[in-house]
Scaffold this active site. Structure first.
Site, PDB file in Angstrom:
ATOM      1  N   ARG A  45       0.827  -1.207   0.000  1.00  0.00           N
ATOM      2  CA  ARG A  45       0.000   0.000   0.000  1.00  0.00           C
ATOM      3  C   ARG A  45       0.862   1.258   0.000  1.00  0.00           C
ATOM      4  O   ARG A  45       2.004   1.255   0.458  1.00  0.00           O
ATOM      5  CB  ARG A  45      -0.911   0.022   1.222  1.00  0.00           C
ATOM      6  CG  ARG A  45      -2.006  -1.031   1.213  1.00  0.00           C
ATOM      7  CD  ARG A  45      -2.908  -0.851   2.429  1.00  0.00           C
ATOM      8  NE  ARG A  45      -4.012  -1.807   2.425  1.00  0.00           N
ATOM      9  CZ  ARG A  45      -3.949  -3.012   2.970  1.00  0.00           C
ATOM     10  NH1 ARG A  45      -2.828  -3.410   3.562  1.00  0.00           N
ATOM     11  NH2 ARG A  45      -4.991  -3.824   2.925  1.00  0.00           N
ATOM     12  N   LYS A  78      -1.945  -1.307   8.096  1.00  0.00           N
ATOM     13  CA  LYS A  78      -3.318  -1.734   8.315  1.00  0.00           C
ATOM     14  C   LYS A  78      -3.419  -3.093   8.989  1.00  0.00           C
ATOM     15  O   LYS A  78      -4.511  -3.534   9.345  1.00  0.00           O
ATOM     16  CB  LYS A  78      -4.083  -1.747   6.990  1.00  0.00           C
ATOM     17  CG  LYS A  78      -4.380  -0.348   6.463  1.00  0.00           C
ATOM     18  CD  LYS A  78      -5.423  -0.390   5.371  1.00  0.00           C
ATOM     19  CE  LYS A  78      -5.829   1.006   4.948  1.00  0.00           C
ATOM     20  NZ  LYS A  78      -6.909   0.988   3.926  1.00  0.00           N
ATOM     21  N   HIS A 149      -3.079   3.837  -5.459  1.00  0.00           N
ATOM     22  CA  HIS A 149      -3.558   2.463  -5.303  1.00  0.00           C
ATOM     23  C   HIS A 149      -3.339   1.640  -6.571  1.00  0.00           C
ATOM     24  O   HIS A 149      -3.287   0.406  -6.518  1.00  0.00           O
ATOM     25  CB  HIS A 149      -5.041   2.481  -4.936  1.00  0.00           C
ATOM     26  CG  HIS A 149      -5.383   1.578  -3.798  1.00  0.00           C
ATOM     27  ND1 HIS A 149      -4.667   1.527  -2.619  1.00  0.00           N
ATOM     28  CD2 HIS A 149      -6.369   0.660  -3.657  1.00  0.00           C
ATOM     29  CE1 HIS A 149      -5.210   0.635  -1.806  1.00  0.00           C
ATOM     30  NE2 HIS A 149      -6.225   0.088  -2.417  1.00  0.00           N
ATOM     31  N   ARG A 152      -0.312  -0.895  -6.581  1.00  0.00           N
ATOM     32  CA  ARG A 152      -0.543  -2.199  -5.950  1.00  0.00           C
ATOM     33  C   ARG A 152      -1.415  -3.095  -6.831  1.00  0.00           C
ATOM     34  O   ARG A 152      -1.173  -4.296  -6.951  1.00  0.00           O
ATOM     35  CB  ARG A 152      -1.186  -1.988  -4.583  1.00  0.00           C
ATOM     36  CG  ARG A 152      -1.197  -3.203  -3.675  1.00  0.00           C
ATOM     37  CD  ARG A 152      -1.563  -2.775  -2.268  1.00  0.00           C
ATOM     38  NE  ARG A 152      -1.453  -3.877  -1.326  1.00  0.00           N
ATOM     39  CZ  ARG A 152      -2.472  -4.431  -0.685  1.00  0.00           C
ATOM     40  NH1 ARG A 152      -3.693  -3.973  -0.875  1.00  0.00           N
ATOM     41  NH2 ARG A 152      -2.281  -5.411   0.164  1.00  0.00           N
ATOM     42  N   HIS A 179      -6.872 -10.415   1.730  1.00  0.00           N
ATOM     43  CA  HIS A 179      -8.283 -10.383   1.364  1.00  0.00           C
ATOM     44  C   HIS A 179      -9.010 -11.589   1.955  1.00  0.00           C
ATOM     45  O   HIS A 179      -8.386 -12.619   2.236  1.00  0.00           O
ATOM     46  CB  HIS A 179      -8.442 -10.392  -0.153  1.00  0.00           C
ATOM     47  CG  HIS A 179      -8.064  -9.101  -0.803  1.00  0.00           C
ATOM     48  ND1 HIS A 179      -7.789  -8.983  -2.154  1.00  0.00           N
ATOM     49  CD2 HIS A 179      -7.906  -7.842  -0.293  1.00  0.00           C
ATOM     50  CE1 HIS A 179      -7.485  -7.731  -2.438  1.00  0.00           C
ATOM     51  NE2 HIS A 179      -7.544  -7.026  -1.325  1.00  0.00           N
ATOM     52  N   TYR A 188     -10.445  -6.824  -7.121  1.00  0.00           N
ATOM     53  CA  TYR A 188      -9.507  -5.763  -6.757  1.00  0.00           C
ATOM     54  C   TYR A 188      -8.511  -5.478  -7.883  1.00  0.00           C
ATOM     55  O   TYR A 188      -8.216  -4.322  -8.198  1.00  0.00           O
ATOM     56  CB  TYR A 188      -8.758  -6.158  -5.482  1.00  0.00           C
ATOM     57  CG  TYR A 188      -7.731  -5.161  -5.020  1.00  0.00           C
ATOM     58  CD1 TYR A 188      -8.102  -3.990  -4.367  1.00  0.00           C
ATOM     59  CD2 TYR A 188      -6.370  -5.390  -5.223  1.00  0.00           C
ATOM     60  CE1 TYR A 188      -7.160  -3.071  -3.947  1.00  0.00           C
ATOM     61  CE2 TYR A 188      -5.413  -4.479  -4.798  1.00  0.00           C
ATOM     62  CZ  TYR A 188      -5.820  -3.324  -4.165  1.00  0.00           C
ATOM     63  OH  TYR A 188      -4.870  -2.421  -3.745  1.00  0.00           O
TER      64      TYR A 188
END
Length: 211
Positions: A45, A78, A149, A152, A179, A188
């Protein structure tokens, strides 16, 4: 991000380097190119990418020379509550980009940030990283919404696209991205969008009867 778009953005960064009006702006342009190449090759990220240090990539040898590590275990911001670490490996693109940068701007301190802000030894903020990528994409003529983003997602898409066993690749990417399902990973990185488009274009029902 398709390969032609990746190449177009790298050309923009190269143009910035060549046209830089002073040494400071040239180093910033080189930094931005390094940011892009590492970003699409390590799959972390933006919040983690911006805080990378030279010590993540190198070990210092007895003769004070730097040697690439085989990998580095990063603890994503995260996932710190989960105390989860993710391995980050360094392919030839990462090593070549770093060696090229270091040949021009030697490492002064192994604990310095790769992508420092203009405020000293602090990393650039996420919003600045986003602007660097977005502006380069716009200059490259890319209509698609490209931001931090996208780096990634590009990593994930190409890992899947180049894999011989695409189902296995999705499972691995699911773990890398933390995920809850492979379906989430597929969505994604844009696989489902591409497959839906391909499905529509694969059909030409009744075409041979027209006219």
């Amino acid at each position: 991000m398709a390969s032609e778009k990746i190449n177009a953005m790298i050309e923009v960064f190269n143009k910035h380097i060549e046209e830089a009006k002073d040494s400071t702006k040239k180093q910033i342009a080189c930094r931005n190119k390094l940011l892009f190449i590492i970003g699409i090759n390590v799959g972390i990220r933006a919040s983690d990418l911006r805080t990378l240090k030279w010590s993540f990539f190198f070990d210092v040898q007895n003769n004070d020379e730097f040697e690439f590590k085989k990998f580095y275990k990063i603890q994503p911001m995260k996932q710190r509550k989960q105390k989860k670490f993710v391995p980050m490996y360094f392919n030839d693109a990462v090593k070549t980009a770093i060696n090229d940068y270091v040949s021009k701007y030697p490492i002064e301190n192994i604990d310095d940030y790769l992508f420092p802000s203009h405020k000293g030894n602090e990393p650039i903020v996420v919003s600045s990283l986003w602007r660097i990528i977005k502006d380069a994409a716009s200059e490259a003529g890319i209509k698609q919404n490209i931001g931090s983003h996208s780096l990634r997602k590009t990593f994930g898409f190409w890992c899947w696209h180049l894999a011989e066993d695409k189902n296995k690749a999705l499972v691995i990417l699911q773990q890398i991205f933390n995920h809850s399902s492979t379906q989430m990973t597929a969505k994604y990185i844009g696989i489902l969008d591409d497959e839906i488009e391909d499905m529509f274009y694969s059909l030409d029902l009744g075409l041979n009867m027209i006219n």
